[in-house]
Design a protein around this motif. Structure first.
Motif, PDB file in Angstrom:
ATOM      1  N   UNK A 130      48.219  40.174  37.336  1.00 19.57           N
ATOM      2  CA  UNK A 130      47.839  40.328  35.929  1.00 19.57           C
ATOM      3  C   UNK A 130      46.937  39.151  35.571  1.00 19.57           C
ATOM      4  N   UNK A 131      45.854  39.444  34.873  1.00 17.70           N
ATOM      5  CA  UNK A 131      44.844  38.430  34.584  1.00 17.70           C
ATOM      6  C   UNK A 131      44.584  38.364  33.085  1.00 17.70           C
ATOM      7  N   UNK A 132      44.786  37.193  32.469  1.00 17.89           N
ATOM      8  CA  UNK A 132      44.454  37.066  31.054  1.00 17.89           C
ATOM      9  C   UNK A 132      42.933  37.061  30.878  1.00 17.89           C
ATOM     10  N   UNK A 133      42.457  37.337  29.678  1.00 14.95           N
ATOM     11  CA  UNK A 133      41.011  37.286  29.432  1.00 14.95           C
ATOM     12  C   UNK A 133      40.473  35.860  29.617  1.00 14.95           C
ATOM     13  N   UNK A 162      48.707  26.135  31.124  1.00 15.06           N
ATOM     14  CA  UNK A 162      48.459  27.265  32.020  1.00 15.06           C
ATOM     15  C   UNK A 162      49.512  28.356  31.803  1.00 15.06           C
ATOM     16  N   UNK A 163      50.767  27.963  31.685  1.00 13.91           N
ATOM     17  CA  UNK A 163      51.828  28.953  31.471  1.00 13.91           C
ATOM     18  C   UNK A 163      51.609  29.718  30.165  1.00 13.91           C
ATOM     19  N   UNK A 164      51.167  29.030  29.126  1.00 14.69           N
ATOM     20  CA  UNK A 164      50.868  29.699  27.853  1.00 14.69           C
ATOM     21  C   UNK A 164      49.723  30.702  28.031  1.00 14.69           C
ATOM     22  N   UNK A 165      48.699  30.315  28.782  1.00 10.44           N
ATOM     23  CA  UNK A 165      47.565  31.223  29.006  1.00 10.44           C
ATOM     24  C   UNK A 165      47.990  32.436  29.832  1.00 10.44           C
ATOM     25  N   UNK A 166      48.849  32.230  30.804  1.00  8.54           N
ATOM     26  CA  UNK A 166      49.282  33.337  31.653  1.00  8.54           C
ATOM     27  C   UNK A 166      50.184  34.317  30.912  1.00  8.54           C
TER      28      UNK A 166
END
Length: 191
Positions: free
Chosen positions: A144-147, A179-183
């Motif tokens: 899964x890839x965030x924008x 990074x965890x927040x972005x993921x």
């Protein structure tokens, strides 16, 4: 101040740019920031001061240009097998390099000598390209890839704010937290 776009030079222009950039780095290493002046840089580079003024406008724009070159990544980010590992390692390295006194000086140079925002935009593009590479690899692995913009907003923007205004707390744990927040940001639908 000059607001001319700075295209990638070739031929003689590239040689002038390389010699002037080298002169800046050498003079700064030998005698510190106080030794930097357009005449001293031009003499070291073997060009006339008018060549420097014509290309860069003033000393601060030249320092901004040199900083952009110094901030350019040397290679794509290393593939560590997962997006979390890739982004965490990248963010930790970003904090280490950009949060150092030298890194903060480069960031200030980029911003101070960049009235049109071209150099800052180039530095932003470096980060976006690096992150885009990691996101594409993760997507190819089926993760899964965030924008991209979410990663820039949730990882890079807070780090830059702290680097510029609140350098305390720039730790590896802070990078991993971002990074965890972005993921946790949902993947954007495609199509």
């Amino acid at each position: 101040m000059s607001s001319k776009p700075k295209a990638r030079p070739g031929g003689r222009s590239a040689r002038v740019q390389a010699s002037v950039h080298a002169a800046v780095r050498e003079l700064e290493a030998e005698a510190g920031r106080a030794a930097l002046s357009v005449p001293a840089i031009a003499a070291r580079a073997g060009v006339t001061p008018s060549t420097v003024y014509r290309r860069w406008g003033d000393l601060q724009e030249l320092l901004s240009d040199v900083a952009v070159e110094r901030l350019r990544p040397d290679e794509p980010p290393r593939d560590r097998g997962s997006l979390r590992a890739d982004l965490t390692a990248w963010a930790q390295q970003f904090i280490e390099e950009m949060g150092s006194p030298t890194g903060r000086a480069y960031v200030r140079d980029v911003l101070l000598g960049d009235p049109a925002g071209d150099n800052a935009g180039q530095c932003s593009a470096y980060s976006a390209d690096q992150i885009g590479t990691m996101l594409a690899r993760a997507h190819a692995r089926g993760e899964a890839v965030p924008p991209l913009e979410a990663v820039l907003d949730l990882v890079v923007a807070p780090m830059m704010y702290r680097i510029l205004f609140r350098p305390g707390g720039l730790t590896s744990d802070y990078a991993e937290h971002l990074v965890l927040a972005a993921l946790a940001t949902p993947e954007q639908p495609t199509g």
